[in-house]
Write an enzyme that holds these catalytic residues in place. Structure first.
Site, mmCIF file in Angstrom:
data_model
loop_
_atom_site.group_PDB
_atom_site.id
_atom_site.type_symbol
_atom_site.label_atom_id
_atom_site.label_comp_id
_atom_site.label_asym_id
_atom_site.label_seq_id
_atom_site.Cartn_x
_atom_site.Cartn_y
_atom_site.Cartn_z
ATOM 1 N N CYS F 106 0.729 -1.257 0.020
ATOM 2 C CA CYS F 106 0.001 -0.127 0.000
ATOM 3 C C CYS F 106 0.893 1.421 -0.056
ATOM 4 O O CYS F 106 1.745 1.447 -0.942
ATOM 5 C CB CYS F 106 -0.799 -0.130 1.175
ATOM 6 S SG CYS F 106 -2.559 0.976 1.058
ATOM 7 N N HIS F 107 0.548 2.103 0.877
ATOM 8 C CA HIS F 107 1.616 3.290 1.096
ATOM 9 C C HIS F 107 3.072 3.184 1.627
ATOM 10 O O HIS F 107 3.791 4.042 1.650
ATOM 11 C CB HIS F 107 0.745 4.517 1.658
ATOM 12 C CG HIS F 107 -0.310 5.013 1.125
ATOM 13 N ND1 HIS F 107 -1.572 4.458 1.258
ATOM 14 C CD2 HIS F 107 -0.422 6.182 0.410
ATOM 15 C CE1 HIS F 107 -2.436 5.195 0.557
ATOM 16 N NE2 HIS F 107 -1.906 6.210 0.247
#
Lengths: 173, 173, 173, 173, 173, 173
Positions: F106-107
């Site tokens: 994800c991030h």
């Protein structure tokens, strides 16, 4: 992938214990199983006790348990709602009568109590409902995971790893 | 003031059902009773399921039930915590053995189950835990308020008026 | 049951002081009164300052005050909204002109200020709005409950028992 | 920078109207002013009605108003708390007596009411407290910003631009 | 009023940094500018990271950037959403190609990165995304506000005063 | 148990993506690994973006990466904080230089960007930070899980099953 082609039903309602739903869902998918989320309504967002959402694929008010190879019911406060639905109890009874694996963790035992399927069964749960389980005829063991035939029980989130080892094993029998 | 000089103990923990604690507390004070709030810790703020706070006067870990004329236990999710304390169960047993009025509403029945005092008792509760109450030996009635000797039971907040009519009546006997 | 057959109107809006609405509602019902909850909209859920919900039976925008024997207005931040509705002020004025019991507690005094019915009246409220009440012509007393004719005032939740003793008494006159 | 070297005091408490504090604070700093935030406690985080935090530089319980060229008081529910502090009212009275600019917006008028400095003053506020302002002797105008000598008033966040144009102007006189 | 007749576009989405949107919006309106709020949907309430709401005037999915004299993009987590919309990136590119003032603060730089307009540009941002800005070809400076042609950058809320001094100045060129 | 005796380090901070931390932690424990949670402080409760808590075993400010066989970094907003700690970047660099498995989802890519270890690496992430990853020299692929040597990447929670299949595989090499 040990569970390729297998279909599992996870029954949820709001205030489910977040990890007790999501870990088994992802874990069984990792083994190739198809896991359907059944809520009171289909295609609705249900929110866990801590706030993690899950979207229902179908409604437990109108599904056929025979389409599934195994059943999971969650802890948290959701079981206090779920045990009040005749449709949920009928699904549990069907899976029990047909010896299909049933996984229950934490407070989920309330549902099996109300489905009246615990007589003489070895189980565990959150210690909080031990008295209710024993009063329902179960033999309560304080272990991370307990297997008695097709019923797999567990106590709380930290026990999820052993719970899934046993549940996957029972699903492979 | 029907209860002048009487001392009542209300045992709480976080996630108590807000009105099921506060209505009886204020109502019994209106009748002149002294109502002590006992939490796990003394002088601590406990928060109801919806968010209404209450401050504990004392701790149920170190109080003498003999100092009290009656006991109240709350619904909400608090009883799932309270039933795990031996000290709480001992207080319930003491009050039961000494035939002192015990008021329980909604999910509070879990505490009386774990105190093992329901054998043959007529009670009510939230329908959600009916099976647990019956499994514990109780006779479950679906009525706003049920009186069986010194035990007064109720189902949910809208039943609070009848619950207090009966509880005040039993406290006056 | 001292208030059998009596009809009471409780006007609410969001951010009402939770116990200042619910204790009187349940208490008056315990005495046999019918208590209607009027919100801006009928059949809508209003949420108290702490989070306890209440459902409105009707809308104060289109009800007949003559159908009611008494009126209650809440504390919390709801009165800051309610005082802005001409319909609410008209209901208060009607009840005042017809000497029907009006109960107001905590910040509810703002509504009676804007209905301009406090000239020379003995009242109490949360000390926070004492200056506003005095500026509106009232005589402010720092007591749990103050009765002046058909107007019954109170300060805060711990005063609810005395507030209801007086309000029930005034309703019986 | 129109306000280089000027010192402004902003008094806050929890539940201040977020933008009604932060826009003036940043705006006056843009004009070179030093803006001190005074809470009940120094170096404490206060949370606005919506949730935006602000940290207090000092405590209004022990500061010297003579060190400041102007005063601002906030709307939201904070003024309901602030008007109860004698120290806050004394600061307002000092600034008023010494004709130092006072800015008040939305519900902040409650503080000036309790400081009893509104007799004959032209002001505005949230319409919600118009009656209280009028009862306190003020002349209430329904305009984005109203200047009467050293008192600058405003109604609500959308009026903040005009409110600051006027307040900066009054600070420059 | 330095910006009379000027039209500014502020693009927002949920979790915008509350003050980084509202201070510029109010500040530019104070200078006479018309500021339109563009969300994914028109006439919808968007909620800032802390909770302050803002209502969109229009949708950035179907507006003409040529109608605007300047553009602002917010910090907070909103830019993580906004950079995924081609329509947003096209608006940024249009404003850049036409040398119209672009204001960006805190995490807003992510949007300019994805619009690919930072090659050789002097900027600042929250230090948290410095590496991303530098990797996108920008020259990163650790200052409250940085002006490079028509691009005005800033770091965080306390820098908003200098940010607006510069942005208003660039808008007047 | 494929990972018996292996030690894995999971670095967290508040606002981690709940399932992106908890699924790998429980999954690797299921395979017999020891998984340590490192926060900024040891023995502290960190709260996920949705609200699920996790308690840190140690602090990443004073641990020896050489004690670990693999590293995991989370998505959510936590990486925006974590990438600002030199100690975190040093741990990532150490694991990279020593070819020890690094899992990022994800991030989380922001952390590897700031550790400057992505040049020429095949990765994936949330599409939201694709531009940052590419600008950092990575080759970005839109797949549930991407393995490039000792770096295993994934996009979002639904990809967690494949992510763990690959990560466990890489840990076994």
């Amino acid at each position: 992938m040990k569970l390729k082609g297998k279909k599992v039903l996870y029954i949820v309602h709001d205030d489910f214990e977040d990890l007790e739903v999501w870990y088994p869902v992802l874990r069984l998918r990792e083994e190739g199983a198809i896991v359907d989320i059944a809520g009171e309504e289909a295609n609705k967002k249900y929110i866990g006790k801590y706030g993690v959402p899950i979207h229902s694929d179908c409604s437990f008010l109108d599904l056929k348990p025979e389409n599934y190879d195994a059943l999971l019911v969650p802890g948290g406060w959701a079981p206090d709602k779920l045990r009040r639905f005749k449709e949920v109890l009928d699904i549990v009874k069907y899976m029990d009568e047909n010896k299909k694996p049933i996984g229950q963790i934490c407070h989920a035992g309330w549902i099996l109590i109300s489905a009246n399927i615990l007589k003489g069964k070895k189980v565990t749960s959150t210690p909080g409902i031990k008295d209710d389980m024993v009063n329902a005829g179960a033999v309560w063991l304080d272990e991370p995971s307990v297997v008695d035939g097709h019923i797999v029980s567990s106590r709380r989130p930290p026990d999820l790893p052993q719970y899934m080892i046993d549940f996957i094993d029972v699903m492979q029998r």
